[in-house]
Every structure is written in C-alpha cells, then in structure tokens.
Design an enzyme around this catalytic site. Structure first.
Site, PDB file in Angstrom:
ATOM      1  N   GLY A   1      -5.249   9.942  15.343  1.00 42.30           N
ATOM      2  CA  GLY A   1      -6.533   9.974  14.662  1.00 42.30           C
ATOM      3  C   GLY A   1      -6.912  11.330  14.108  1.00 42.30           C
ATOM      4  O   GLY A   1      -6.132  11.984  13.412  1.00 42.30           O
TER       5      GLY A   1
ATOM      6  N   ASN B   1       0.837  -1.201   0.000  1.00 38.67           N
ATOM      7  CA  ASN B   1       0.000   0.000   0.000  1.00 38.67           C
ATOM      8  C   ASN B   1       0.872   1.253   0.000  1.00 38.67           C
ATOM      9  O   ASN B   1       0.629   2.209  -0.734  1.00 38.67           O
ATOM     10  CB  ASN B   1      -0.901   0.040   1.241  1.00 38.67           C
TER      11      ASN B   1
ATOM     12  N   LYS C   1       0.770   9.420  15.624  1.00 35.33           N
ATOM     13  CA  LYS C   1      -0.500   9.786  14.992  1.00 35.33           C
ATOM     14  C   LYS C   1      -1.622   9.637  16.003  1.00 35.33           C
ATOM     15  O   LYS C   1      -1.697   8.634  16.713  1.00 35.33           O
ATOM     16  CB  LYS C   1      -0.757   8.899  13.781  1.00 35.33           C
TER      17      LYS C   1
ATOM     18  N   ASP D   1      -1.160   3.909   6.170  1.00 32.30           N
ATOM     19  CA  ASP D   1      -0.179   3.676   5.113  1.00 32.30           C
ATOM     20  C   ASP D   1      -0.063   4.906   4.216  1.00 32.30           C
ATOM     21  O   ASP D   1       1.033   5.294   3.807  1.00 32.30           O
ATOM     22  CB  ASP D   1      -0.581   2.474   4.264  1.00 32.30           C
TER      23      ASP D   1
ATOM     24  N   ASN E   1       2.369  -0.657  13.430  1.00 29.70           N
ATOM     25  CA  ASN E   1       1.316  -1.484  12.822  1.00 29.70           C
ATOM     26  C   ASN E   1       1.003  -2.761  13.602  1.00 29.70           C
ATOM     27  O   ASN E   1       1.061  -3.864  13.052  1.00 29.70           O
ATOM     28  CB  ASN E   1       1.727  -1.856  11.388  1.00 29.70           C
ATOM     29  N   TYR E   2       0.646  -2.627  14.845  1.00 37.43           N
ATOM     30  CA  TYR E   2       0.301  -3.794  15.672  1.00 37.43           C
ATOM     31  C   TYR E   2      -0.996  -4.422  15.171  1.00 37.43           C
ATOM     32  O   TYR E   2      -2.002  -3.742  14.989  1.00 37.43           O
ATOM     33  CB  TYR E   2       0.137  -3.370  17.130  1.00 37.43           C
TER      34      TYR E   2
ATOM     35  N   ASP F   1     -11.215   3.396  -4.151  1.00 39.74           N
ATOM     36  CA  ASP F   1     -10.213   3.600  -5.191  1.00 39.74           C
ATOM     37  C   ASP F   1      -8.795   3.469  -4.659  1.00 39.74           C
ATOM     38  O   ASP F   1      -7.835   3.475  -5.429  1.00 39.74           O
ATOM     39  CB  ASP F   1     -10.365   4.996  -5.822  1.00 39.74           C
TER      40      ASP F   1
END
Length: 297
Positions: free
Chosen positions: A226, A43, A224, A256, A167-168, A292
């Site tokens: 949210g 991604n 990050k 990603d 990325n758990y 998309d």
C-alpha cells in the site's frame, strides 16, 4: 517498441464492461451511469501502451453490443487486439461498481469463462519478451484454470518471462481453493506481484520476508504494501522503495498500473530500485485519477 514479429508483452484474461454511477452514490439510488471497460490484464496492456510499449491482450467477448463496444474502447487505448476473439455462444461479462460497497459481477458463463488451452494454441507466446497472467483467470472456470496451466507449460524454459499478479478476488472463489492454487501458479512464474495484505489473507504471512520464504523459488518477487512501499527479492538481493505520497482519489486499478510501470522499466534494462520507482510513479497516476485511467476487474 516491438518489431513486426509480434508484441513485446502479451496479457491474457477477462475484460468486462463496467457500469458506474455518474456520481458517487449507491447503485440502488443512482439515476445516471457511465459505461467503460475494465479488467486486470487489459488494464496492464493499456498502461503499457500509454508508455510506448506494444502490448497485446488475449481474451474474448460475446457477439453483442457490449462486446463490440469493449473492443472499440480497448482499441482506442492502443492495445494490440490481433488475438481478441468473439465467442457467439455466450455473452460478454459485465460488472457494476457500487460506491462504498465494492463491485458486483455478472460474469458467470461469460464468453471469457469459456476460454481454455485452445485459446492460446496458435499464439506465439514464446516470441514475446513477457507473458502476463493474473490469479483472476484460473478462478473463472475449469477451462480458464487449464488455460493458465497451459501457458505456464508453454513459457517454461522458453526465455520469455512469465509475469504473474496474484490478484485474489474473494467474490470468485474461497481461500481454501484460492490459497493453494495461487501459491502453485506463483511458484511456477518468473516474476510475481502480490500485495502484502492479500498474501496474509491467502497464506497467513505477515512480512515480506515471510512471503519470500513461502515463494523462495520465484526468481523475482515484488511485494506491495500500500502506501508503505514495495519490496523486491531477486537474485541480486533485496530492494525496497517507499511509496510516493499523494491524495488518493481512486485506489482501484493502481496495482495494474504498478505492474505496468515496473515491466516497462524492466524491459528498458533498469535496476530493481528504478523498476520499483517506475511502478510507484505509474500507480500514482491512477491514485490521483478522477476516471481517466482503467479500473480493475
């Protein structure tokens, strides 16, 4: 863009075929489905390619129809697949999106889970500007965990930026295993992306400053939060950029996209605030998307 010497960015990890109900209903009730491809690392490469970067994905599929379809889809997104492999002894991984109930993986024993340090032995990682890993890869198998360590050793001191997205994924391993392992990999990276929520789950931290204290040796740390925004800690200090407000259609995969936007701006030599803003801008494309843009894995 890169020269013939190789891609600017190399990402390494598993990509799977993704099966999604055509309309937003539960798997057990759906009558028609859409087949796509998804994985955190590919991604990232896909988003970077759409931004004009030469990004390569390293991974492997089984010698099956699903794997061939996945490669075709990835190639159509402009990703450099020179190091993508076919592993005939195992199948391609698959996962199903179950609207309202998360995802269901069928990736145990997949071709990608057979990756190991030999997967990258002949790949010139040190020639890329950035090599990107995620915390998904070491959870897939002992060989994949060894692969992550091998990449860290190769990149250390090379001048290439080692980018790591925590990325758990709870379905892949429990916190007792994941917490220490992901903290260790983050501490060995040059650039780390982590969600404030996942940091709390993994390490019990509450604020961006708590995460910084835990990962105080990481040169550049992006946290990050949210729809609140993103905070960066780096040698130049602390930066915060609020999230862009938008109607959320699809949240999966936005992380990603954020990382891709940030890395694109970083490679362009932009300052921290602009890199964070670029990350938000790329993430919003996913948040507003009706399908998309690639989904996470």
């Amino acid at each position: 863009m890169s020269t013939d010497a190789g891609p600017e960015i190399i990402t390494i990890g598993e990509t799977m075929l993704l099966v999604t109900p055509t309309v937003g209903e539960a798997l057990e009730d759906a009558a028609t489905f859409h087949l796509d491809v998804g994985g955190a690392e590919s991604n990232l490469a896909s988003h970077l390619a759409s931004l004009g970067r030469c990004a390569a994905w390293v991974g492997q599929f089984g010698n099956d129809a699903l794997g061939r379809r996945a490669l075709r889809l990835l190639r159509g997104r402009g990703i450099d697949l020179r190091w993508a492999r076919i592993e005939p002894s195992a199948p391609s991984g698959v996962y199903f999106k179950n609207p309202g109930h998360g995802v269901q993986y069928f990736r145990t024993g997949s071709a990608a889970s057979l990756m190991n340090p030999g997967t990258v032995r002949d790949i010139p990682l040190e020639q890329a500007a950035v090599v990107h890993l995620s915390g998904i890869t070491p959870a897939l198998s002992a060989g994949c965990s060894d692969l992550a360590d091998a990449v860290v050793r190769r990149i250390s001191g090379s001048g290439t930026v080692l980018s790591f997205d925590v990325n758990y994924r709870a379905p892949l391993w429990d916190i007792a295993q994941a917490g220490p392992r992901l903290r260790d990999l983050a501490r060995q990276s040059d650039l780390v992306f982590v969600g404030l929520d996942e940091a709390e789950v993994l390490w019990g931290t509450k604020t961006p400053e708590d995460v910084r204290d835990l990962l105080d040796g990481v040169p550049t740390l992006i946290i990050k939060d949210g729809d609140v925004g993103a905070t960066e800690f780096s040698p130049t200090g602390k930066a915060f950029v609020p999230a862009m407000k938008c109607a959320v259609v699809e949240a999966v995969g936005a992380g990603d996209a954020f990382a891709a936007g940030y890395l694109d701006a970083l490679l362009s030599g932009l300052p921290p605030e602009r890199c964070l803003q670029a990350g938000h801008e790329c993430a919003v494309k996913v948040l507003r998307s009706t399908g998309d843009y690639p989904l996470d894995g």
